[in-house]
Design an enzyme around this catalytic site. Structure first.
Site, PDB file in Angstrom:
ATOM      1  N   HIS A 189       4.163 -11.063  12.619  1.00 21.52           N
ATOM      2  CA  HIS A 189       2.987 -11.309  13.471  1.00 21.52           C
ATOM      3  C   HIS A 189       2.484 -12.753  13.478  1.00 21.52           C
ATOM      4  CE1 HIS A 189       0.683  -9.032  10.063  1.00 21.52           C
ATOM      5  NE2 HIS A 189       0.651 -10.318   9.791  1.00 21.52           N
ATOM      6  N   HIS A 202       2.883  -6.058   3.322  1.00 22.12           N
ATOM      7  CA  HIS A 202       2.352  -7.107   4.196  1.00 22.12           C
ATOM      8  C   HIS A 202       2.415  -8.438   3.454  1.00 22.12           C
ATOM      9  CE1 HIS A 202      -1.492  -8.980   6.181  1.00 22.12           C
ATOM     10  NE2 HIS A 202      -0.397  -9.449   6.717  1.00 22.12           N
ATOM     11  N   GLU A 262       0.829  -1.209   0.000  1.00 20.14           N
ATOM     12  CA  GLU A 262       0.000   0.000   0.000  1.00 20.14           C
ATOM     13  C   GLU A 262       0.866   1.263   0.000  1.00 20.14           C
ATOM     14  OE1 GLU A 262      -4.063  -0.263   1.927  1.00 20.14           O
ATOM     15  OE2 GLU A 262      -3.068   1.040   3.361  1.00 20.14           O
ATOM     16  N   HIS A 313      -2.392  -7.083  15.819  1.00 23.85           N
ATOM     17  CA  HIS A 313      -1.661  -7.171  14.537  1.00 23.85           C
ATOM     18  C   HIS A 313      -2.424  -6.557  13.373  1.00 23.85           C
ATOM     19  CE1 HIS A 313      -4.355 -10.244  13.122  1.00 23.85           C
ATOM     20  NE2 HIS A 313      -3.596 -10.588  12.113  1.00 23.85           N
ATOM     21  N   SER A 368      -6.785  -5.559  11.968  1.00 22.93           N
ATOM     22  CA  SER A 368      -8.146  -5.238  12.370  1.00 22.93           C
ATOM     23  C   SER A 368      -8.970  -6.481  12.719  1.00 22.93           C
ATOM     24  CB  SER A 368      -8.835  -4.398  11.295  1.00 22.93           C
ATOM     25  OG  SER A 368      -8.264  -4.569  10.047  1.00 22.93           O
TER      26      SER A 368
END
Lengths: 135, 477
Positions: free
Chosen positions: B325, B233, B205, B400, B402
Site C-alpha cells: 500500500h 503488516h 495479529e 488501505h 482506517s
C-alpha cells in the site's frame, strides 16, 4: 527543554528553539531522541560527526539523518549532543549508550525527516524551526 | 464540508479544476457523511495540489482513509503519463512497499487454546520494535539477490512455499529493481533487519473470521467462518527509509533542474524519463522487493510457531494474498477510451484489480484480486475483492486501512495504554507490545472506524466485502 511537540495527525511535529544555531541543532536532535527512545540517560559512548552542506537547513537535515543512521546501524541510544557550526559545516559529538530492550524500547522508529518546509527563522533573538519526523 | 467541494453522490466528492491554481485535472475522493467530520482541510489541499503535477491522468484521487501526509495525502492515488509525467517519492512515502498479508491456518477458533501463550511465542520469535535485529545478518550477496528477486529469494532460501509467490502482488517481485541506485548506507541498514516487524503502526495479529459476506469469493480465497488467520503488516524497514531519504535530495534538485512548478516542496518530483526519475524508481523497486522478502520471512517464523504449538503442517498455513500500500508502479489502464501505460502512485492505498485483469492468480480470475484492509488495534479487519469499477474509477485502487484522526502525542496524553490493554483483554483480545506508550498511540479511538471506511469503498463499488475478521491477539513494536 527548548522543544515542544505540536499537533500532527500522522507524524511527530516539533517546534525547537535555540539562542544560537548550535543550540538549535542540539535541541532538534533532543526532540528526535524523545520520539525514539525511553529512559535516555547513558552518555558513555561518543560518536563524532563532521558534515558540510549547501544551506543551514540541509546541514540540519543531514545531521539528523546521520544520527538516525548511526543509531540504527550501531544499535545505540543517544541522550545529548554538542554541536559546533561554522558557516555550512558542523562538527558534533553525540553521547549515548548501547540499546537495551528492557530499558529503552517503547519509542517510535523514525522513518525519515520531512525535508521541505524546514526553515530556520529568527524570533526575538532566538533561532526557531518547525520539523516533522515521519514515523 | 469544506467550501468548494462538490458532492457527486452518497460517497463521491469532487474538487473542480481551479480549487487551487494550476490543476490539470479535477480531484475526487470517496467519503461518507459520517466520515466527513474527520476530513482535514490540509489533506484536501494536498489532494488538489497533486492535480497540478505534470502528466497527471483523469483525477487526483483519495480513498476514504484520507488524511494529512507528506506531499500527497495518505490514501492518495495518482497516475501519470509515461512520457510527460513525473514520479514523486512523496507519492510513495518513506516506508516503501509497506503492505499487508493474510495467512489462513487449518485451526478453528475452538482449537486456539490460550491466545496469550501463542502471542508471547510470536512476540519472542518475530523481532519487534525499535532497536531489534534479525537473528541472521545477511551477507552483501544475499542482500543483492533479495533486492533483485523479492519473495522468490526468500522462498528459495527455505522461508516459504512456491505457492506463496502466486499469492503476492506481482508475485512478490518488481522486475524493474536496480540495485545500482541503493546507497551504501541503505545497504548497511538493510543487512541486519530482514525478518523484523518494526514499530509504530506495524503489527502481527491473530484473527478469526467472524462474518462472511461473499461465500463464493471466500471459498476461492480459502477462508471460512471461525477460521483462525494471521495478518502481517510491515514494510521495507531502514533500507526503504534510507532510499527515500537519499533520493528525496536528488529529486528535489531535479525538480528545479527540469523547471517543474510545484505548489508544495514536499511534492518534489522528476520526469519518469529522466536519470533521477529512473534512479528513484529502480531503487524504490529494489526496496519493494526487500519488503516482500521481509514479510515472507516473518510468515516463515509464524508457520514455525504454529507447528510447534499446534502441530500444524508447514504448508497448511496458506497465504491468501499480499498487498502493497505504499508504491509506484507502471501499469496499463484505460484513459479516455485508450489503453496506455501509466505510472500509478498509491500512497496508503491498495491495488484492487477486478476479474480477468493482469496479475491475478489463475484460480481467482473470475473473482478478482484479494484486497486486505487491516483495522486499527482491537477492531475489525476486512478481506475484499477488486472490481472492474475500480479499474474504471480509481486506476484499480481502494483504501488501505482506517486512517488516523488523533495525533500520537494527543493519544499518549489522553489515553492510558494500560487501560486500553485491560479493556481489550476484557473483550478477549490479548495485546503484547514493547510498551504501553505504543498501545496508547495506536489505540482504536485514534483511528477512523475501519468498518465505516470499508463500507464507503463497498458502496462506491471500488472493492467489495468478502469477509470480516476480528482480532484475538496482537503483537506491536
Amino acid at each position: 527543554m527548548s522543544f515542544e511537540e505540536l499537533e500532527h495527525t500522522a507524524d511527530f511535529l516539533f517546534r525547537c528553539r535555540g539562542s544560537t544555531k548550535d543550540e538549535l541543532f542540539e535541541e532538534t536532535a533532543s526532540a528526535m531522541f524523545s520520539v525514539m527512545f525511553e529512559n535516555r540517560k547513558e552518555n558513555k559512548i561518543q560518536r563524532k560527526i563532521k558534515l558540510s552542506s549547501d544551506s543551514p537547513e540541509n546541514l540540519l537535515l543531514d545531521f539528523l539523518s546521520e544520527i538516525l543512521f548511526i543509531s540504527e546501524t550501531e544499535n545505540l541510544v543517544f541522550s545529548e549532543t554538542r554541536v559546533k557550526i561554522n558557516n555550512n559545516s558542523l562538527e558534533a559529538v553525540i553521547y549515548g549508550g548501547k540499546f537495551n530492550i528492557n530499558l529503552h524500547s517503547g519509542g517510535t522508529e523514525i522513518k525519515g525527516i520531512s525535508r521541505s518546509g524546514v526553515e530556520i527563522k529568527k524570533y526575538d533573538g532566538k533561532y526557531e524551526i518547525s520539523i516533522i519526523f515521519d514515523v | 464540508m469544506i467550501k468548494g467541494i462538490k458532492r457527486i453522490n452518497e460517497v463521491e466528492w469532487e474538487l473542480e479544476k481551479g480549487f487551487v491554481p494550476g490543476m490539470h485535472v479535477p480531484a475526487k475522493f470517496f467519503l461518507s457523511e459520517k466520515l466527513s467530520e474527520t476530513l482535514e482541510e490540509g489533506a484536501i489541499k494536498q489532494l488538489a495540489n497533486v492535480a497540478t503535477l505534470p502528466g497527471i491522468q483523469k483525477y487526483s484521487l483519495a480513498m476514504p482513509d484520507i488524511h494529512w501526509g507528506y506531499g500527497f495525502p495518505i490514501g492518495g492515488v495518482a497516475a501519470f503519463d509515461m512520457e510527460e509525467g513525473i514520479i514523486s517519492p512523496g507519492g510513495v512515502g518513506f516506508d516503501i512497499n509497506c503492505g499487508v498479508r493474510l495467512v489462513t491456518t487449518p485451526l478453528h477458533i475452538s482449537e486456539i487454546g490460550k491466545v496469550k501463550r501463542l502471542i508471547n511465542d510470536l512476540f519472542h520469535t518475530v523481532p519487534t520494535g525499535v532497536g531489534t535485529k534479525a537473528d541472521k545478518t545477511l551477507t552483501g550477496n544475499e542482500l543483492d539477490d533479495m533486492m533483485h528477486e523479492g519473495s522468490k529469494w526468500a522462498v528459495e532460501q527455505g522461508y516459504g512455499l512456491k505457492d506463496d509467490l502466486i499469492r503476492c502482488e506481482d508475485n512478490g517481485c518488481m522486475k524493474e529493481a536496480n540495485i545500482e541506485y541503493i546507497s551504501k548506507k541503505a545497504r548497511q541498514r538493510g543487512l541486519p533487519q530482514c525478518g523484523t516487524l518494526g514499530s509504530g503502526n506495524h503489527f502481527l495479529e491473530v484473527q478469526t473470521v467472524k462474518e462472511i459476506m461473499d461465500e463464493e469469493a471466500a471459498l476461492k480465497f480459502g477462508v471460512s467462518k471461525d477460521n483462525v488467520c494471521i495478518m502481517i503488516h510491515c514494510g521495507s524497514r531502514g533500507l526503504g527509509h534510507q532510499v527515500c531519504t537519499d533520493h528525496l535530495k536528488d529529486i528535489e534538485s531535479a525538480t528545479k533542474k527540469y523547471g517543474i512548478n510545484i505548489p508544495d516542496g514536499q511534492l518534489a518530483c522528476a520526469p519518469i524519463n529522466s536519470d533521477e526519475g529512473r534512479a528513484y524508481f529502480g531503487a524504490m523497486a529494489a526496496s519493494a522487493n526487500y519488503a516482500w522478502a521481509n514479510r515472507q520471512m516473518i510468515t516463515h517464523m509464524v508457520r514455525e510457531v504454529f507447528s510447534k504449538i499446534y502441530k500444524t503442517e508447514y504448508e497448511d498455513l496458506k497465504l491468501v494474498y499480499d498487498v502493497s500500500h505504499n508504491v509506484a508502479k507502471f501499469e496499463e489502464h484505460t484513459v479516455d477510451g485508450i489503453k496506455k501505460m501509466v505510472c500509478v502512485h498509491r500512497k496508503g492505498a491498495t491495488r484492487a484489480f477486478g476479474p480477468h485483469c493482469h496479475d491475478i492468480p489463475k484460480e481467482l480470475l473470475e473473482i478478482g484480486q484479494p484486497v486486505i484492509i487491516p483495522g486499527s488495534m482491537g477492531t475489525s479487519s476486512y478481506l475484499l475483492k477488486g472490481t472492474l469499477t475500480a479499474m474504471e474509477k480509481t486506476f484499480g485502487s481502494t483504501c488501505h486501512g482506517s486512517g488516523r484522526v488523533y495525533s500520537r502525542s494527543k493519544a499518549k496524553k489522553e489515553i492510558s495504554g494500560s487501560a486500553i490493554k485491560e479493556e481489550l483483554e476484557r473483550q478477549g483480545i490479548f495485546v503484547k507490545a514493547t510498551s504501553n506508550n505504543v498501545i496508547a498511540e495506536e489505540a482504536p479511538g485514534a483511528y477512523k472506524s475501519s468498518s465505516e471506511v470499508v463500507s464507503v469503498v463497498h458502496k462506491a463499488g471500488i472493492s467489495l466485502e468478502v469477509a470480516r475478521l476480528e482480532p484475538l491477539g496482537v503483537i506491536k513494536g
